[in-house]
Motif scaffolding. Structure first.
Motif, mmCIF file in Angstrom:
data_model
loop_
_atom_site.group_PDB
_atom_site.id
_atom_site.type_symbol
_atom_site.label_atom_id
_atom_site.label_comp_id
_atom_site.label_asym_id
_atom_site.label_seq_id
_atom_site.Cartn_x
_atom_site.Cartn_y
_atom_site.Cartn_z
ATOM 1 N N ASP A 189 0.837 -1.206 0.000
ATOM 2 C CA ASP A 189 0.000 0.000 0.000
ATOM 3 C C ASP A 189 0.871 1.255 0.000
ATOM 4 N N GLN A 193 1.233 3.792 -3.181
ATOM 5 C CA GLN A 193 0.804 5.182 -3.021
ATOM 6 C C GLN A 193 1.928 6.153 -3.372
ATOM 7 N N TRP A 196 2.174 6.204 -7.121
ATOM 8 C CA TRP A 196 1.016 6.897 -7.696
ATOM 9 C C TRP A 196 1.127 8.412 -7.494
ATOM 10 N N GLN A 206 -6.105 5.339 -14.693
ATOM 11 C CA GLN A 206 -7.119 6.070 -13.946
ATOM 12 C C GLN A 206 -6.978 5.929 -12.432
ATOM 13 N N THR A 207 -6.426 4.829 -11.964
ATOM 14 C CA THR A 207 -6.414 4.553 -10.532
ATOM 15 C C THR A 207 -5.095 3.872 -10.122
ATOM 16 N N PRO A 208 -4.799 3.892 -8.823
ATOM 17 C CA PRO A 208 -3.639 3.123 -8.355
ATOM 18 C C PRO A 208 -3.753 1.637 -8.698
ATOM 19 N N GLU A 209 -4.980 1.125 -8.764
ATOM 20 C CA GLU A 209 -5.188 -0.277 -9.144
ATOM 21 C C GLU A 209 -4.673 -0.528 -10.561
ATOM 22 N N ASP A 210 -4.923 0.412 -11.465
ATOM 23 C CA ASP A 210 -4.400 0.290 -12.827
ATOM 24 C C ASP A 210 -2.880 0.281 -12.818
#
Length: 339
Positions: A189, A193, A196, A206-210
């Motif tokens: 995590d 972060q 990102w 679009q997202t940290p998941e991407d």
């Protein structure tokens, strides 16, 4: 009178002798207290359970092989005045340790820590197998499905793939595998972060998941640090123009146990959620544990217009902007090497 004086002299001599003997005994006790123990092997690991008495702690050390009389060790620890402050945990007698140093370890909580390594590029199945192989890690994951495990970690509905930062983790004996996974999850995590927050503003994610998904692909595509930002640039450029990623590692991950080490043309043509040759965009989940270098590369790809790359055979890759350039590179580095 002379007899009385003679008797008094004898008494004084006896007292002096006793004092000398007491001093010698005290000196020997002090020397023993501070002298290194003659260990035949090291480390000698012993456990002090919660609520253990000083006597039972001393007995545990002796049972582990510490070469000292348990009763003598007990009294040494007790008379020091620090014995009530001993803490539960796993401790080790090591070369150079004295009875005094052993007590200091127990009082300060200087536990003997085991270690386990999670490697970049591993799938979660490999993480599970690694944790299950640790003798001194309390096993709790065996009966849990991936979904149940992620629910216990506070991430219901998410896949465990790629969620744990690859690193070496130290732990005290008796820690649960779930607790260690929580540490690895929190480490990922933080790393995700950080990556990102420092991402390229033009990044087509679009997202940290991407970002985690892309980093996992970069991790599987190259082990060469210098190539990671360029590999990330290729996939970012493809995402930007809507081109399919066409990366073998996602297909291999989708095949799971069916993959026998040989990726066939039929595998690339058979549609599935992880087949990046038949489906556009990123895969449904990360496909491996990405390390810090891959996370940072995915967040800030190299400034490159490349859309293709091919392995040179020496661990590096050749990058191309056009398909014709790429085909020539394939001919040079791959097809020619098979002749």
């Amino acid at each position: 009178m002379k007899r009385l004086l003679s008797l008094l002299l004898v008494v004084l001599l006896v007292l002096a002798a006793l004092a000398a003997l007491a001093g010698l005994a005290g000196w020997q006790a002090w020397q023993w207290w501070r002298a290194p123990l003659p260990l035949a092997a090291e480390p000698l690991v012993f456990t002090v359970p919660p609520g253990a008495t000083v006597r039972s702690a001393a007995a545990a050390a002796v049972q582990a092989g510490v070469p000292v009389d348990a009763e003598r060790l007990y009294w040494g620890w007790r008379l020091s005045g620090d014995a009530p402050r001993i803490r539960a945990g796993s401790y080790a007698a090591e070369r150079g340790d004295s009875p005094q140093r052993l007590l200091q370890k127990l009082v300060k909580g200087e536990e003997w820590l085991e270690s386990v390594q999670l490697l970049e590029g591993w799938t979660f199945a490999q993480v599970r197998a690694q944790l299950a192989a640790q003798k001194h890690l309390q096993s709790t994951l065996g009966a849990l499905s991936d979904a149940e495990l992620m629910e216990r970690l506070g991430r219901p509905g998410l896949s465990p793939q790629g969620r744990f930062f690859p690193d070496t983790y130290r732990y005290g004996r008796g820690l649960s595998d779930l607790a260690l996974l929580r540490q690895a999850q929190q480490a990922m995590d933080r790393q995700l972060q950080t990556a990102w927050d420092g991402r390229d503003p033009q990044l087509p994610l679009q997202t940290p998941e991407d970002l985690l998904k892309l980093a996992s692909i970069v991790e599987k595509e190259t082990g060469r640090d210098a190539d990671r930002p360029l590999v990330a640039a290729v996939f970012a450029n493809r995402l930007r123009i809507g081109m399919r990623l066409q990366t073998d590692p996602t297909v291999i991950f989708g095949l799971g146990e069916r993959f026998d080490g040989n990726l066939r043309k039929i595998d690339l043509l058979t549609d599935g959620p992880y087949n990046s040759y038949t489906r556009a965009g990123l895969p449904p989940t990360p496909i491996a544990l990405p390390g810090r270098a891959s996370l940072l590369a995915a967040a800030r790809p190299a400034s490159s217009k490349a859309l293709y790359f091919v392995a040179r055979g020496d661990g590096s890759s050749a990058f191309s902007e056009t398909l014709s350039e790429h085909n020539r590179a394939v001919q040079r580095y791959q097809l020619s090497s098979t002749k």
